[in-house]
Design an enzyme around this catalytic site. Sequence first.
Site, mmCIF file in Angstrom:
data_model
loop_
_atom_site.group_PDB
_atom_site.id
_atom_site.type_symbol
_atom_site.label_atom_id
_atom_site.label_comp_id
_atom_site.label_asym_id
_atom_site.label_seq_id
_atom_site.Cartn_x
_atom_site.Cartn_y
_atom_site.Cartn_z
ATOM 1 C CB SER A 129 -0.905 0.022 1.239
ATOM 2 O OG SER A 129 -1.638 1.238 1.306
ATOM 3 C CE1 TYR A 142 -4.122 -2.013 5.013
ATOM 4 C CE2 TYR A 142 -3.405 0.153 4.268
ATOM 5 C CZ TYR A 142 -3.838 -1.124 3.988
ATOM 6 O OH TYR A 142 -3.980 -1.530 2.672
#
Length: 267
Positions: A129, A142
Amino acid sequence: MSKVILITGGSSGIGKSIGEFLTENGFIVYGTSRNPQNYTESKFSILRLDVKNTDSIQEAVKIIIEKEGRLDVLVNNAGAGITGAIEEIPEADIKANFDTNFFGPINVIKAVLPHMRSQRAGLIINITSIAGYMGLPYRGIYSASKGALELLTEAFRMELKDFNITMTNIAPGDFATNIAAGRYHAPLLEESPYKKPYGNTLRLMNAHVTSGSDPILMAKAVLKVIHTKNPKVHYKVGEFMQKFSIVLKRILPDKVYEKMLMNHYKL
């Protein structure tokens, strides 16, 4: 001979788009889900696999090897979102996120490596990501899990070089998927000192996902990497400013970059 592809988390979102696109382009594709019986209409085979369960990983890889005799490409796509003030996220939920986003991919990699090594060929693509390149407010866990996977890939590449096995990262920005619905949200507690800034940031994050890019862009990026003889270490796919934010982090002083992020999230 058509290459055999394994995509973890291939039943929805980015994984589904990658699987359908690769199938249309002549590859033999196996996706995975914890509940494959729910995806009988899939355009490619869906196997039972939970990245947090090593037995299920080994069984899925065994099925592919028995049916196809080889495994050419692993796309480590399965992942989970998590939001909240780090102080307020229970330790168990932090560990569960790392089990899915970090330890899970490691265990899938470990399961396929012996087969790729015996073939003297293989490609592993880790879907990370853009959030993994920076510590984002209320997405710190995250960011940390995806950032850890990015660094792991750098080390793994050097360890695997002698076996003709290549590993790379593809880091997506915001894409129009159902990740927001499946994301763990630390509750907005009335008495929390983070209630207002977390609530505002959460609404902004969900809006970005809803208006995100078409996942087919990720599918095309995966196909391009498969056809690349010597893939790069890192790829980024997404809106220009999302990708450019990584460049800015490299060139701006830390506090200036931090201020830019805080302005973006209205903190």
